[in-house]
Enzyme design. Structure first.
Site, PDB file in Angstrom:
ATOM      1  N   PRO A   2     -31.763  49.485  -5.637  1.00 14.61           N
ATOM      2  CG  PRO A   2     -31.037  47.235  -5.010  1.00 14.61           C
ATOM      3  CD  PRO A   2     -30.481  48.710  -5.008  1.00 14.61           C
ATOM      4  CD  GLU A   3     -36.468  51.955  -1.548  1.00 14.39           C
ATOM      5  OE1 GLU A   3     -37.823  51.475  -1.190  1.00 14.39           O
ATOM      6  OE2 GLU A   3     -35.985  52.838  -1.047  1.00 14.39           O
ATOM      7  CE  LYS A  52     -36.169  46.492  -0.316  1.00 10.56           C
ATOM      8  NZ  LYS A  52     -35.371  46.612   1.256  1.00 10.56           N
ATOM      9  NE  ARG A 120     -35.869  34.578   4.008  1.00  7.69           N
ATOM     10  CZ  ARG A 120     -34.958  34.103   3.175  1.00  7.69           C
ATOM     11  NH1 ARG A 120     -34.633  32.958   3.180  1.00  7.69           N
ATOM     12  NH2 ARG A 120     -34.156  35.043   2.600  1.00  7.69           N
ATOM     13  CG  ASN A 161     -33.322  54.153   4.507  1.00 11.67           C
ATOM     14  OD1 ASN A 161     -34.158  54.210   5.297  1.00 11.67           O
ATOM     15  ND2 ASN A 161     -32.470  54.845   4.253  1.00 11.67           N
ATOM     16  NE  ARG A 253     -29.326  51.073   4.947  1.00 12.57           N
ATOM     17  CZ  ARG A 253     -29.456  50.718   3.753  1.00 12.57           C
ATOM     18  NH1 ARG A 253     -30.347  49.585   3.545  1.00 12.57           N
ATOM     19  NH2 ARG A 253     -29.094  51.282   2.684  1.00 12.57           N
TER      20      ARG A 253
END
Length: 264
Positions: A2-3, A52, A120, A161, A253
DNA sequence: GCAAAATGTCAAG
DNA sequence: TTGACCTTTTGCA
């Protein structure tokens, strides 16, 4: 998996199948049993995504989901299959079901608590009229490398990523540049490209960042091995200059980049 | 058939 | 910085 584009697609498909209906919510695994009881049998008003994060609005109670690295929804029509394995949350109506497994977050929140989560986060490139200004404000005051800042959800919400590596490559920008050394003239096309790339992912459901002229086969379905410039291509020749693609851990990552094309 | 890695995040120390 | 989360895919035997 998931992005951000994945979560926005998920919100859309869950909205189409479940919004406006009374949903039976359960937790066969048990870990979400108390939360499920709070919303079971309620009318589901809407399903939304930000970055996300996924939010399912049952009146004043909101199921917040975050898939993390392994989380996955499996959905179908008709009667749900017998629960198997670690099934955290199941939704059922008379004609559709969906199962959630492996999520990092699955909890019931108040609308105020949802606000705190969204507050946030940085701007989400996949909202209607995205504004990159707040992201640049954060970035251009930071000594942290831009490759790490792009992964920071407080800077941009929804990037992961793959997009980090691919967008920096497309902009021929070094991941090691400090945020404060990125000029407004560099930021503007970078942000535009983030929006463009993620919108393409939202439309197609997969991340294809290579331009047709940079792919060996320029027509037909894009093969997976041709979908990216640098992501997971360590040691393979850069599509632009032939230099072997580099890899190094940045912001926990694997970062992939071309040290020749992205020297700037 | 099994081990390792994978598009992510948070809490503990 | 490390481990936990605990699923799915990939790569090697």
């Amino acid at each position: 998996m998931p992005e951000g584009h994945t979560l926005h697609r998920l919100a859309r498909s869950h909205r189409e199948r479940f919004a406006g209906r009374v949903v039976r919510v359960s937790s066969p695994q048990g870990r979400f049993a108390a939360g499920a009881a709070l919303v079971d049998g309620r009318l589901l008003d809407d399903v939304t995504a930000y970055g996300k994060h996924l939010f399912a609005w049952f009146g004043d109670r909101v199921v917040h989901g975050h898939l993390g690295l392994y989380g996955k929804f499996t959905s179908g029509v008709g009667a749900a299959p017998p629960p198997r394995g670690a099934l955290r949350m199941r939704w059922e109506t008379d004609d559709a079901w969906t199962d959630l497994r492996g999520a990092t977050a699955c909890e019931v929140l108040s609308p105020d608590e949802v606000e705190l989560i969204v507050a946030r986060l940085g701007p989400d490139p996949l909202v209607a009229r995205p504004d990159g200004g707040p992201a640049f404000d954060r970035l251009h005051r930071s000594r942290v490398a831009v490759g790490a800042l792009l992964m920071d959800q407080r800077v941009i919400a929804g990037i992961g990523n793959v997009y980090r590596a691919e967008v920096l490559y497309r902009q021929l920008l070094s991941p090691f540049r400090q945020g404060r050394d990125v000029t407004a003239a560099e930021w503007e096309p970078l942000w535009t490209d983030v929006v463009t790339a993620m919108r393409a992912g939202l439309r197609s459901g997969r991340i294809v960042t290579t331009r047709p002229e940079d792919r060996p086969r320029r027509s037909g379905r894009v093969r997976q091995e041709d979908a990216h410039y640098v992501y997971r291509r360590e040691g393979l020749p850069c599509r632009r200059c032939g230099t072997p693609v580099s890899r190094q851990v940045m912001a926990t990552r694997n970062l992939f980049w071309c040290r020749t094309c992205q020297a700037r």
